[in-house]
Design a protein around this motif. Structure first.
Motif, PDB file in Angstrom:
ATOM      1  N   LEU A 168       0.728  -1.046   0.128  1.00  0.00           N
ATOM      2  CA  LEU A 168      -0.138   0.013  -0.006  1.00  0.00           C
ATOM      3  C   LEU A 168       0.922   1.187   0.038  1.00  0.00           C
ATOM      4  O   LEU A 168       1.536   1.480   0.802  1.00  0.00           O
ATOM      5  CB  LEU A 168      -0.806  -0.076   1.441  1.00  0.00           C
ATOM      6  CG  LEU A 168      -1.675   1.413   1.515  1.00  0.00           C
ATOM      7  CD1 LEU A 168      -2.717   1.233   0.287  1.00  0.00           C
ATOM      8  CD2 LEU A 168      -2.605   1.156   2.819  1.00  0.00           C
ATOM      9  N   LEU A 169       0.986   2.065  -1.058  1.00  0.00           N
ATOM     10  CA  LEU A 169       1.619   3.155  -1.191  1.00  0.00           C
ATOM     11  C   LEU A 169       0.880   4.572  -1.115  1.00  0.00           C
ATOM     12  O   LEU A 169      -0.411   4.579  -1.637  1.00  0.00           O
ATOM     13  CB  LEU A 169       2.480   3.132  -2.569  1.00  0.00           C
ATOM     14  CG  LEU A 169       3.421   1.818  -2.732  1.00  0.00           C
ATOM     15  CD1 LEU A 169       3.802   2.220  -4.113  1.00  0.00           C
ATOM     16  CD2 LEU A 169       4.242   1.733  -1.821  1.00  0.00           C
ATOM     17  N   ARG A 170       1.443   5.586  -0.507  1.00  0.00           N
ATOM     18  CA  ARG A 170       0.781   6.946  -0.515  1.00  0.00           C
ATOM     19  C   ARG A 170       1.551   7.428  -1.824  1.00  0.00           C
ATOM     20  O   ARG A 170       2.901   7.678  -1.984  1.00  0.00           O
ATOM     21  CB  ARG A 170       1.182   7.759   0.475  1.00  0.00           C
ATOM     22  CG  ARG A 170       0.771   9.099   0.573  1.00  0.00           C
ATOM     23  CD  ARG A 170      -0.597   9.488   0.680  1.00  0.00           C
ATOM     24  NE  ARG A 170      -1.522   8.665   1.342  1.00  0.00           N
ATOM     25  CZ  ARG A 170      -1.708   9.063   2.893  1.00  0.00           C
ATOM     26  NH1 ARG A 170      -1.276  10.236   3.112  1.00  0.00           N
ATOM     27  NH2 ARG A 170      -2.530   8.436   3.496  1.00  0.00           N
ATOM     28  N   ALA A 171       0.627   8.216  -2.718  1.00  0.00           N
ATOM     29  CA  ALA A 171       1.249   8.628  -3.823  1.00  0.00           C
ATOM     30  C   ALA A 171       0.709  10.198  -3.826  1.00  0.00           C
ATOM     31  O   ALA A 171      -0.610  10.553  -3.705  1.00  0.00           O
ATOM     32  CB  ALA A 171       0.831   8.171  -5.356  1.00  0.00           C
ATOM     33  N   ASP A 172       1.734  11.086  -3.876  1.00  0.00           N
ATOM     34  CA  ASP A 172       1.254  12.490  -3.868  1.00  0.00           C
ATOM     35  C   ASP A 172       2.416  13.414  -4.673  1.00  0.00           C
ATOM     36  O   ASP A 172       3.291  12.772  -5.231  1.00  0.00           O
ATOM     37  CB  ASP A 172       0.878  13.066  -2.565  1.00  0.00           C
ATOM     38  CG  ASP A 172       2.097  13.050  -1.410  1.00  0.00           C
ATOM     39  OD1 ASP A 172       3.365  13.150  -1.932  1.00  0.00           O
ATOM     40  OD2 ASP A 172       1.826  12.958  -0.262  1.00  0.00           O
TER      41      ASP A 172
END
Ligand SMILES: Cc1cc2nc3c(=O)[nH]c(=O)nc-3n(C[C@H](O)[C@H](O)[C@H](O)COP(=O)(O)OP(=O)(O)OC[C@H]3O[C@@H](n4cnc5c(N)ncnc54)[C@H](O)[C@@H]3O)c2cc1C
Length: 450
Positions: A168-172
């Motif tokens: 699970l990655l946070r992409a911003d």
């Protein structure tokens, strides 16, 4: 078909072919799509998503990812594989002070819009309330706020994504910026989005609704010209089509070509009335439902039993002069398809101010988005109506070879390339290789890893 006994344990629900709700769960918005997945997993959270992704990767099972089920290409369901169905993931946390929301992808555009409206806030999605925010956001999102606030992705601040390795990655903008760039237009190619962080805009009043006008070539041309000249608060959709037999519509109009116009002025009521007034003067309106109201009124409840069968062609054009308008009228009069339409959306405004290379949606400079479509009764009529749709789109071509990914049907790899012209494709293919080297997420408008 894969053995469903080997599926991992999940917090959500697994629906198998023997379950009474199986047929309803495998149905999609579009009719004529009759695929039988081995299992539909109604995931409860990102961990469920990760378990199913890992299982699909390790077992080589085809994976469909579904939020609102409106894919026109039939990608929201698999034949023999697994469906990750995000319908039950519909949490929404609105931070009115920050003007942001964390939204799960199982929300529909209408559900999100109604909840945001309680705070006098809105994020733009499309023209239909039942569309899932999952699919529309990842492909771009062109709706009633497009000229005022841009595409849905222009309000996307971050997303949580389960990638092909199950992480699970946070992409911003700061974390995994390449992934963040790719999911703003690149669709479901890069992982399963489990949460979106979206910007909200102040919106407490609007003037909007449906305006039906007779569709002569002059009225069509003028409708588009007015839409181009209008303040950016006003976004319009001109559906040129035969008038449907709606109960409030006098029978003499049924089947005659009309502009089923959708207008939305997002802002002050007096200014909105001024902006829509010239449209009312184009001809005597057949129906005029444009009025001041709250923004969710643009999403009246959809008929859940409606599952149209059809074919369509997405494209962009530069202008609608009288000849183009005449071509539209002639083509619409030259088929007996139960429902046929040329949908014209004038773009520009906030959407066009975002640099082309800023996101994976590369059609920022395109002026008017067109969708030519025919709806019919049975799938075996496709052979009859597809050539009409293709011929119609061909007659309207003006040199812009782009396509909007969210309106593509199952049209082959060349048309997917048209959605991602030039360097956009190369960049997407390289990012795909980084995040999904084996093309696990391939049941979509696919960008194979480079
Ligand atoms: C009646 C109708 C009206 C429409 N109007 C508009 C409009 O006004 N403007 C506009 O821009 N588009 C519009 N669309 C197109 C719409 O945006 C796309 O069909 C979109 O993909 C639908 O999203 P969904 O979640 O409902 O569909 P789904 O079928 O659930 O998803 C479509 C695809 O998106 C991907 N996907 C969905 N959710 C996720 C997720 N959480 N993570 C990863 N991948 C995911 C998958 O590849 C999936 O196959 C309309 C479509 C219909 C049928």
């Amino acid at each position: 078909m894969m053995k469903t006994t080997s599926l991992p344990d999940v917090t959500g629900r697994v629906i198998r072919p023997s379950d009474p709700e199986y047929d309803a769960a495998r149905a999609t918005f579009y009719g004529g799509i009759d695929k039988h997945p081995a299992a539909i997993v109604r995931v409860a959270d990102a961990e469920d998503v990760s378990r199913v992704v890992t299982f699909a990767r390790e077992s080589g099972t085809e994976l469909a990812v579904r939020s609102g089920g409106h894919s026109g290409a039939g990608h929201s369901v698999s034949e023999g594989g697994i469906v990750i169905d995000l319908k039950d993931m519909h949490a929404l946390e609105i931070d009115p002070k920050a003007h942001t929301a964390w939204a799960e992808p199982g929300l529909t555009a209408a559900a999100y819009t109604i909840a945001a409206d309680a705070h006098d806030l809105a994020t733009g999605f499309g023209d239909t309330g039942s569309v899932g925010i999952g699919g529309i956001t990842l492909g771009g999102g062109v709706g009633y706020l497009v000229r005022k606030h841009g595409l849905t992705i222009d309000d996307l601040l971050a997303a949580d994504v389960v990638t092909a390795d199950g992480q699970l990655l946070r992409a911003d903008a700061e974390t995994h910026p390449d992934l963040f760039w790719a999911i703003r237009g690149g669709g479901g190619n890069f992982g399963v989005a489990t949460r979106f962080h979206l910007r909200l805009h102040d919106l407490s009043t609007m003037v909007g609704g449906m305006l039906m006008l007779p569709a002569t070539a002059d009225v069509i041309r003028s409708f588009i010209a007015l839409s181009e000249e209008a303040p950016e608060e006003l976004s319009t959709i001109a559906n040129v089509m035969p008038a449907p037999p709606m109960p409030f519509l006098p029978a003499e109009h049924h089947g005659k070509l009309v502009i089923f116009g959708m207008l939305c002025y997002a802002g002050d009521v007096e200014a909105g009335e001024r902006a829509v007034a010239p449209f009312r003067k184009l001809a005597t309106p057949i129906v005029d439902m444009v009025k001041p109201g709250r923004y969710p009124a643009m999403y009246p409840p959809d008929d859940e039993s409606y599952h149209p069968i059809g074919t369509s062609r997405t494209m962009f054009i530069d202008s609608v002069d009288r000849d183009v308008a005449k071509t539209i009228v002639e083509h619409l009069n030259a088929t007996d398809a139960q429902l046929r339409v040329a949908q014209l959306r004038v773009l520009g405004g906030a959407m066009a101010r975002v640099p082309v290379e800023a996101t994976a949606f590369a059609h920022r400079r395109s002026r008017i988005m067109v969708n030519c479509a025919a709806l019919y009764e049975r799938t075996d009529q496709a052979a009859k109506y597809e050539p009409w749709v293709t011929g119609f789109a061909g007659a309207l071509e003006q040199g812009d070879s782009g396509a909007y990914v969210n309106f593509l049907t199952d049209e082959g790899s060349e048309r997917i390339r048209a959605a991602y012209p030039g360097p956009t494709w190369d960049r997407l293919a390289a990012i795909k290789r980084r995040y999904d080297p084996t093309n696990l997420f391939r049941l979509n408008q696919n960008i194979p890893p480079r």
